[in-house]
Design a protein around this motif. Structure first.
Motif, PDB file in Angstrom:
ATOM      1  N   ALA A 244       0.444  -6.237  -7.453  1.00  0.00           N
ATOM      2  CA  ALA A 244      -0.568  -5.671  -6.058  1.00  0.00           C
ATOM      3  C   ALA A 244      -0.271  -4.147  -5.692  1.00  0.00           C
ATOM      4  O   ALA A 244      -0.691  -3.735  -4.765  1.00  0.00           O
ATOM      5  N   LYS A 245       0.546  -3.390  -6.869  1.00  0.00           N
ATOM      6  CA  LYS A 245       0.774  -1.951  -6.522  1.00  0.00           C
ATOM      7  C   LYS A 245       1.460  -2.083  -5.060  1.00  0.00           C
ATOM      8  O   LYS A 245       1.059  -1.115  -4.194  1.00  0.00           O
ATOM      9  N   LEU A 246       2.508  -2.852  -4.938  1.00  0.00           N
ATOM     10  CA  LEU A 246       3.030  -2.884  -3.444  1.00  0.00           C
ATOM     11  C   LEU A 246       4.552  -2.456  -3.658  1.00  0.00           C
ATOM     12  O   LEU A 246       5.304  -3.066  -4.427  1.00  0.00           O
ATOM     13  N   GLU A 272       3.091   6.474  -2.747  1.00  0.00           N
ATOM     14  CA  GLU A 272       1.616   6.445  -2.770  1.00  0.00           C
ATOM     15  C   GLU A 272       0.991   7.232  -3.696  1.00  0.00           C
ATOM     16  O   GLU A 272      -0.162   6.576  -3.972  1.00  0.00           O
ATOM     17  N   LYS A 277       1.168   1.063  -2.378  1.00  0.00           N
ATOM     18  CA  LYS A 277       0.993   0.879  -0.899  1.00  0.00           C
ATOM     19  C   LYS A 277       2.514   0.626  -0.500  1.00  0.00           C
ATOM     20  O   LYS A 277       3.076  -0.298  -1.308  1.00  0.00           O
ATOM     21  N   GLU A 303      -4.709  -9.272   0.083  1.00  0.00           N
ATOM     22  CA  GLU A 303      -5.725  -8.271   0.101  1.00  0.00           C
ATOM     23  C   GLU A 303      -5.672  -6.911  -1.164  1.00  0.00           C
ATOM     24  O   GLU A 303      -6.666  -6.726  -1.378  1.00  0.00           O
ATOM     25  N   ARG A 304      -4.575  -6.788  -1.805  1.00  0.00           N
ATOM     26  CA  ARG A 304      -4.803  -5.811  -2.937  1.00  0.00           C
ATOM     27  C   ARG A 304      -4.706  -6.347  -4.138  1.00  0.00           C
ATOM     28  O   ARG A 304      -4.945  -5.649  -5.377  1.00  0.00           O
ATOM     29  N   THR A 305      -4.462  -7.720  -4.265  1.00  0.00           N
ATOM     30  CA  THR A 305      -4.824  -8.527  -5.685  1.00  0.00           C
ATOM     31  C   THR A 305      -6.308  -9.115  -5.504  1.00  0.00           C
ATOM     32  O   THR A 305      -6.578 -10.121  -5.061  1.00  0.00           O
TER      33      THR A 305
END
Length: 327
Positions: A244-246, A272, A277, A303-305
């Protein structure tokens, strides 16, 4: 509890305060010292962050503050609010009594402390064991052109076969200053110094980090794979979900200062810039509202996936079979 660095000046100040305690502090200390109150270990004049707490019970994460008449002024009350906010962010509960209350109703003060400490001790989760290192196996597997995690728990501890998903990279090629390899994501180089710092942070996790990690590790949160204390750029992120780049960061009380906020802004900007995020929570939120924190993380991951998960092989076969039967 991880050890914190205490300056010589602050240590000296704490010693001085112990030698010059007020009458109210001396009276209350007689009831708290030497585990006299239900066996609770209480310390007096203890440095925490940039402050010195009057009395501290670490097992119950409880701080007791005694206020003299000077605390009645507005400016001093604002200072007390900032002080309490710092302690709360570190996971403590703060009880405040006036010197007059201690002198005139000592029994009631002691009973309030006893009751609060008892409730806190029952409500706090036990410390979670940290996984052991398996660096040698990592090196052997890397030499064989394969990858495995370097941390594991025994099957008796978690009821699952090692290794667990979501752990840090540990040793191997990146410890030698070569690129960190993640086939699905861009590579970046990690210096030996940063790698050593990440290992030290894993060994000295805060209570809030341990609690959150118990919910994130081994893909326990809706199947999302997390790693902890992961080097990114020149920083070590608390928790990272690459899919998710989280990045999730937990903030202690030192982050509330102006300097701390500026440092956090620079840190978030650098992370970032790598496409992540950043979600920030303070330690108190994790300790008191774990479900709310997890719900926020789940929502952001969803939301990010963007790509939905594919059904398992058996499910796909059944789907194809149903489609063929339809006219």
């Amino acid at each position: 509890m991880p050890h914190t660095v205490v300056s010589d000046r602050q240590r000296s100040r704490a010693k001085q305060l112990r030698r010059t305690m007020t009458r109210a502090e001396t009276l209350l200390w007689r009831y708290l010292k030497a585990n006299r109150m239900d066996g609770l270990g209480v310390r007096r004049q203890t440095p925490i962050g940039s402050y010195i707490a009057d009395f501290v019970c670490f097992s119950s994460k409880l701080i007791i503050e005694l206020d003299g008449e000077s605390h009645n002024f507005e400016e001093r009350q604002k200072a007390d609010q900032r002080r309490d906010a710092f302690f709360v962010a570190e996971g403590f509960q703060v009880l405040r009594f006036t010197n007059e209350q201690v002198m005139s109703n000592l029994e009631g003060v002691v009973e309030a402390i006893r009751e609060t400490a008892s409730v806190r001790a029952r409500g706090l989760p036990p410390s979670l064991p940290l996984p052991r290192k398996r660096g040698r196996e990592w090196i052997e597997q890397v030499r064989g052109a394969s990858r495995m995690d370097t941390h594991s728990l025994s099957a008796s501890q978690v009821g699952l076969p090692p290794p667990l998903a979501g752990e840090g990279w540990g040793e191997g090629f990146s410890a030698m200053g070569l690129p960190m390899v993640d086939p699905k994501h861009p590579d970046w180089k990690v210096s030996p110094k940063l790698r050593a710092n990440a290992r030290a942070l894993r060994r000295n996790s805060t209570d809030a980090e341990r609690i959150l990690w118990s919910e994130l590790r081994a893909s326990r949160l809706n199947g999302a794979s997390f790693r902890r204390q992961v080097p990114i750029d020149h920083y070590v992120a608390d928790f990272v979900c690459h899919e998710a780049k989280l990045v999730i960061e937990l903030d202690g009380g030192q982050h509330f200062s102006d300097e701390g906020e500026r440092a956090d802004w620079r840190r978030s900007a650098a992370i970032e810039a790598k496409g992540f995020k950043v979600l920030r929570f303070n330690n108190h939120e994790v300790m008191t509202n774990r479900s709310g924190v997890l719900e926020t993380i789940v929502t952001v991951i969803a939301e990010r996936t963007l790509s939905p998960a594919l059904p398992r092989k058996r499910g796909r076969e059944q789907t194809v079979s149903v489609e063929k039967k339809q006219p």
